[in-house]
Design a protein around this motif. Structure first.
Motif, PDB file in Angstrom:
ATOM      1  N   ALA A 540       0.836  -1.201   0.000  1.00  0.00           N
ATOM      2  CA  ALA A 540       0.000   0.000   0.000  1.00  0.00           C
ATOM      3  C   ALA A 540       0.869   1.248   0.000  1.00  0.00           C
ATOM      4  O   ALA A 540       1.892   1.309   0.657  1.00  0.00           O
ATOM      5  N   GLY A 541       0.440   2.272  -0.744  1.00  0.00           N
ATOM      6  CA  GLY A 541       1.119   3.560  -0.725  1.00  0.00           C
ATOM      7  C   GLY A 541       0.495   4.459   0.328  1.00  0.00           C
ATOM      8  O   GLY A 541      -0.331   4.019   1.137  1.00  0.00           O
ATOM      9  N   PRO A 542       0.878   5.745   0.370  1.00  0.00           N
ATOM     10  CA  PRO A 542       0.284   6.675   1.337  1.00  0.00           C
ATOM     11  C   PRO A 542      -1.234   6.729   1.167  1.00  0.00           C
ATOM     12  O   PRO A 542      -1.754   6.750   0.053  1.00  0.00           O
ATOM     13  N   ILE A 543      -1.925   6.744   2.276  1.00  0.00           N
ATOM     14  CA  ILE A 543      -3.398   6.782   2.277  1.00  0.00           C
ATOM     15  C   ILE A 543      -3.840   8.067   2.958  1.00  0.00           C
ATOM     16  O   ILE A 543      -3.393   8.374   4.071  1.00  0.00           O
ATOM     17  N   SER A 544      -4.706   8.813   2.289  1.00  0.00           N
ATOM     18  CA  SER A 544      -5.219  10.069   2.849  1.00  0.00           C
ATOM     19  C   SER A 544      -6.676   9.877   3.271  1.00  0.00           C
ATOM     20  O   SER A 544      -7.487   9.349   2.490  1.00  0.00           O
ATOM     21  N   LEU A 545      -6.981  10.310   4.513  1.00  0.00           N
ATOM     22  CA  LEU A 545      -8.338  10.180   5.048  1.00  0.00           C
ATOM     23  C   LEU A 545      -8.808  11.540   5.578  1.00  0.00           C
ATOM     24  O   LEU A 545      -8.152  12.113   6.461  1.00  0.00           O
ATOM     25  N   PRO A 546      -9.891  12.070   5.067  1.00  0.00           N
ATOM     26  CA  PRO A 546     -10.449  13.286   5.693  1.00  0.00           C
ATOM     27  C   PRO A 546     -11.122  12.923   7.028  1.00  0.00           C
ATOM     28  O   PRO A 546     -11.682  11.835   7.178  1.00  0.00           O
ATOM     29  N   TYR A 547     -11.027  13.820   8.005  1.00  0.00           N
ATOM     30  CA  TYR A 547     -11.635  13.544   9.305  1.00  0.00           C
ATOM     31  C   TYR A 547     -12.224  14.838   9.852  1.00  0.00           C
ATOM     32  O   TYR A 547     -11.849  15.945   9.456  1.00  0.00           O
TER      33      TYR A 547
END
Length: 652
Positions: A540-547
């Motif tokens: 997996a590469g970098p994962i972006s999650l809005p919070y």
């Protein structure tokens, strides 16, 4: 003996030495059986301690009682020691001690596959939850390093000895009976017998470290030697030594009684001996070839009942062709002796043609059995070696075709006789040599057997006798020079020598093929990650999650970087940024991972705060590959928090 043989076999031995030197840079061959599963599985986390560890292989294997060990996190053995063999040897199990402690345990195993190649490996499973462990097991097979190199060289030498033992006998019985009486041919046969015997005995000793410890010093371990003899490969080597002992008698008969009968022109005795040697010696040759066929590729996999006899025929055809070719080289290059007559060379040419046809048919079957598909032919080591072998054979056949054309251009043998006397000394001699011999006899006529008085010891040399002797020497030298300068014979010697050099390389490629996993086995084995996850797995590469917690640090973006995203230790970096892209803070960060497909987890981790907006988890252990669900909990105040969920793919 070595000094006498070195000149006629110079090119052959030089090529052997060159190929052996090239082997110094070769990597050891992979094993042919594979571990297809285990219980518990590799990296599996179980709630309660299992009663035993079970390993499942792709084919039956042999595992010694010390070949399957289970170690606790401190490196102490927790297995019962005695290995249970199930499913005909395809399953191996060992019982575990009761009251197994929680934590990560290591399973180290070592086995010998049906074709005689050692395999080894290691994996871990955890009871309760993963833990740190002090155990370091490489899982490398004992055939790697110096032991594997020595064993591969000995296998090559054994093949060469077999060719040098069978080839000259076939040449003498089928092509030129007088070759049995040639000293150079006798030496080749003896060298072949000794080479095969010494190499086989050495292989039997080296199998101890080759299949167990990997240390050459253990080659003389008598206890380990007993275990080796009980194995399939050890039994084959021991049988080969017994057959070689029995083969000493037909070798002695071939170059003794049979050679004398041919030289004396005793056709009846020669015919009877030829029949006996053909039956008895042929049976021993088949038995020797079977010691390879019954312990290597042919004995495993599908259609082994057909593959074993086909492999025996393949080996015998190669021995008659390449061993006979070496015999022809020796005869063509032997100093002070007449070369074989054209009829003998033509007979060997026909024998070689039959051997090549047999090799093509049996090789085609073996290729189909061991390769199966075109992708396996081009995508595996075995397939690429097979392509190389076909290329070498094609080159060898092109040179052999040139040799055959030169053979057809040889002059006929005016004095050659059919049957056992075809090669009798003097029968096919060059006319000039026979004339010179007659001159010599005439020159000696005035000596001891003449009617005139014997010359006194102190008498002056007879000028006429000196002229006759000088004329005899000139005639013999002229005949020898014409023979050596004959373009057909000279060209034949060169092309046969080139054939022999290429044959040495072919033997090396064949030896490498027998030590490489069959292409069908390799191509049928799915990639490691796909085996475990049931599909393609990629890190997996970098994962972006809005919070959005709704608190003081209300909203933003969380970026997760998990490396290397594979089974075992990983490092997780977490970065929080506000909507303006500036580092954002939080009161608490919690992370948990779950593998729903296998019911593992949740595995909980508390990241360490590094800097504003940056947290990290070192040593994040993931026991199994697959699609893991990651829950990220961000708490910005006593009452404000949120949990975001994403999926990360973990490779094997």
């Amino acid at each position: 003996m070595i000094a006498a043989v070195s000149r006629p076999l110079g090119a052959f031995l030089l090529a052997v030495g060159t190929l052996a030197a090239l082997l110094l840079g070769a990597t050891p061959a992979a094993a042919h059986a594979t571990l297809t599963g285990s219980s518990p599985g590799d990296g599996e986390v179980v709630a309660t301690a299992p009663a035993e560890v079970v390993l499942t292989f792709s084919e039956p294997v042999s595992v010694a009682d010390d070949g399957l060990r289970v170690l606790d996190p401190d490196g102490e053995r927790v297995d019962a020691g005695e290995v249970a063999h199930r499913a005909g040897g395809a399953e191996q199990a060992v019982a575990l001690a009761s009251g197994l402690a929680d934590g990560t345990h290591t399973v180290a195993w070592q086995a010998v596959s049906n074709d005689g190649h050692p395999i080894a490996g290691a994996f871990t499973f955890s009871v309760g939850a993963p833990s740190e462990t002090s155990v370091a097991v490489s899982g490398e097979a004992p055939d790697e390093g110096a032991v594997g190199l020595v064993y591969d060289v000995l296998r090559y030498v054994a093949y060469a000895g077999f060719l040098l033992l069978v080839g000259p006998a076939a040449f003498a019985l089928l092509c030129w009976p007088a070759a049995a009486g040639r000293r150079a041919v006798q030496r080749v046969t003896v060298v072949g017998w000794l080479t095969l015997a010494v190499a086989t005995a050495a292989l039997l000793l080296v199998r101890v470290p080759y299949t167990t410890t990997g240390r050459l010093a253990d080659a003389f371990d008598l206890n380990g030697l007993g275990d080796v003899v009980d194995s399939r490969a050890g039994t084959a080597l021991l049988t080969r030594l017994v057959l070689l002992s029995a083969a000493a008698l037909p070798v002695a008969l071939l170059h003794g009684r049979y050679a004398r009968a041919v030289a004396a022109g005793d056709a009846t005795v020669a015919r009877d001996l030829r029949f006996g040697l053909g039956v008895g010696g042929g049976a021993l040759a088949v038995g020797l070839a079977a010691t390879w066929a019954m312990a290597e590729h042919a004995a495993t996999g599908r259609q082994s009942g057909v593959a074993v006899p086909v492999d025996i025929v393949h080996l015998l055809a190669m021995a008659c062709w390449l061993g006979g070719l070496t015999t022809l080289v020796v005869l063509l290059r032997a100093d002070g002796e007449r070369p074989p007559p054209a009829t003998a060379v033509r007979r060997f040419s026909a024998l070689a043609l039959g051997g090549v046809a047999t090799l093509a048919a049996t090789g085609l079957y073996q290729s189909w059995r061991q390769v199966g598909t075109f992708s396996a032919l081009t995508g595996t080591d075995y397939g690429r070696l097979l392509i190389a072998k076909v290329a070498v054979v094609a080159l060898l056949l092109s040179v052999a075709w040139a040799s055959r054309r030169r053979t057809n251009a040889l002059p006929g043998d005016a004095g050659a006789l059919p049957g056992p006397r075809a090669g009798e000394d003097g029968a096919d001699a060059e006319p000039a040599e026979r004339a010179a011999a007659a001159v010599g006899e005439g020159a000696a006529g005035g000596g001891e057997g003449s009617d005139g008085p014997a010359s006194p010891p102190a008498a002056a040399p007879d000028p006429e006798r000196e002229r006759q002797l000088a004329r005899q020497r000139r005639v013999m030298e002229s005949a020898r020079r014409r023979r050596d300068e004959d373009p057909a014979r000279a060209g034949l010697r060169r092309s046969v020598l080139v054939e022999t050099a290429i044959a040495v390389v072919l033997l090396g490629v064949t030896t490498a093929l027998t030590g490489t996993p069959p292409a069908r086995t390799e191509s049928d084995r799915p990639p490691a990650a796909a085996q475990e996850t049931g599909g393609d797995a990629a890190p997996a590469g970098p994962i972006s999650l809005p919070y959005d917690t709704g608190g003081e640090f209300g909203s933003g973006t969380a970026t997760l970087e998990l490396t290397p995203s594979a089974v075992g230790d990983n490092t997780l970096h977490l970065f929080l940024e506000d909507p303006e892209g500036q580092p954002n803070g939080a009161e608490e960060i919690r992370i948990s991972l779950t593998l729903p497909d296998e019911g593992l987890g949740p595995l909980r981790f508390e990241p360490e705060h590094v800097a504003v907006g940056h947290w990290t988890v070192e040593g994040l252990q993931l026991p199994r590959p697959g699609a893991w669900e990651l829950d990220l909990t961000i708490r910005s105040s006593e009452i404000d928090q949120t949990t975001e969920t994403t999926t990360v793919t973990i490779a094997q």
